[in-house]
Design an enzyme around this catalytic site. Structure first.
Site, PDB file in Angstrom:
ATOM      1  CG  ASP A  29      -1.903  -1.180   1.209  1.00 31.97           C
ATOM      2  OD1 ASP A  29      -1.875  -1.964   0.257  1.00 31.97           O
ATOM      3  OD2 ASP A  29      -2.662  -1.334   2.185  1.00 31.97           O
ATOM      4  CE  LYS A 135      -3.365  -4.355   1.280  1.00 34.18           C
ATOM      5  NZ  LYS A 135      -4.118  -3.679   2.300  1.00 34.18           N
ATOM      6  CB  CYS A 168      -2.099  -2.708   5.355  1.00 26.51           C
ATOM      7  SG  CYS A 168      -3.767  -2.011   5.256  1.00 26.51           S
TER       8      CYS A 168
HETATM    9  N1  TIU Z   1      -2.588   0.309   4.348  1.00 25.03           N
HETATM   10  C1  TIU Z   1      -3.038   0.493   5.581  1.00 25.03           C
HETATM   11  O1  TIU Z   1      -2.326   0.285   6.555  1.00 25.03           O
HETATM   12  N2  TIU Z   1      -4.321   1.002   5.722  1.00 25.03           N
HETATM   13  C2  TIU Z   1      -4.734   1.763   6.780  1.00 25.03           C
HETATM   14  O2  TIU Z   1      -5.902   2.143   6.865  1.00 25.03           O
HETATM   15  N3  TIU Z   1      -3.801   2.125   7.708  1.00 25.03           N
HETATM   16  C3  TIU Z   1      -3.972   2.935   8.787  1.00 25.03           C
HETATM   17  O3  TIU Z   1      -3.043   3.030   9.596  1.00 25.03           O
HETATM   18  N4  TIU Z   1      -5.102   3.605   8.950  1.00 25.03           N
END
Ligand code: TIU
Length: 231
Positions: A29, A135, A168
């Site tokens: 991400d 995802k 994530c």
């Molecule tokens: N990619 C990921 O970690 N999504 C999140 O929403 N992370 C947060 O820390 N909010």
């Protein structure tokens, strides 16, 4: 069948052994929504300085993995434009925190596939042929083809980086661990909005003799594959 040399990285809680042909670099991400101003991360009330700060080192690791011929996987968290793949619980809680998934933001609709903010930052742009896993959840295995892709490529070991460490990244490592993958978190190629969450996540992964896997600074990976000018 493994034909390449076995490589050893100094790591916690002990050495991590891997072969380039059966190891994938998995970047979680590294999207503008988490690493650029105006995205989901910032709208949730977070400071994106730390998630942005890991981009240069992650770029070095990405280039080294590509040069070593390793499999590279990129993931993106997000939803189809009609949000039909987003559970109401996730939609509702995002709105309460001031970041509605699907709402218009400075980089397009938040966490929606195809929008500018949803895409990976320019510095880490996937090359043609590299797998991108879209995802809907926090973990990269939930409702995706990731497990099939890894199995088809003969991957048994994962080097994991990306954001955020405690959400994530850690969810994905836990999912991978339960599926039998040997995972190592690249400590300086992952970040959380709060450094304490990052540090706690590192400890949670390698504690109890490596309950979820290993952690190491990325310089150890560069040393192991012979591409580093590090101590
Ligand atoms: N990619 C990921 O970690 N999504 C999140 O929403 N992370 C947060 O820390 N909010």
């Amino acid at each position: 069948m493994n034909t390449t040399t076995e490589m050893i990285m100094q790591a916690k809680p002990y050495e991590f052994t891997f072969r380039s042909e059966s190891t994938a670099l998995v970047l979680i991400d590294m999207q503008r929504d988490f690493c650029a101003p105006g995205g989901f991360g910032e709208k949730l009330g977070n400071d994106i300085t730390l998630t942005q700060s890991i981009i240069p080192q992650t770029q070095r690791i990405l280039e080294a993995a590509r040069a070593a011929g390793m499999t590279v996987i990129h993931t993106r968290e997000g939803h189809v434009p009609d949000l039909s793949d987003c559970p109401p619980s996730k939609l509702n809680r995002g709105k309460k925190q001031g970041a509605g998934i699907g709402d218009e933001g400075p980089m397009g609709r938040i966490l929606v596939r195809g929008e500018y903010g949803h895409d990976i930052v320019d510095e880490l742009k996937p090359l043609d042929g590299e797998t991108i896993i879209d995802k809907p959840g926090k973990g990269a295995f939930y409702n995706t083809e990731l497990d099939d892709v890894l199995k088809q490529k003969g991957i048994t070991h994962l080097l994991v980086g990306g954001v955020t460490t405690h959400v994530c990244v850690q969810t994905t490592i836990r999912e991978a661990n339960d599926r039998g993958y040997e995972c190592l978190l690249l400590e300086d190629c992952s970040a959380a909005f709060d450094p304490k969450d990052h540090e706690d996540s590192i400890r949670m992964i390698h504690q109890q003799g490596g309950i979820f896997g290993w952690t190491a600074p990325s310089s150890e990976f560069l040393n192991a594959i012979g591409g580093g000018d590090h101590e």
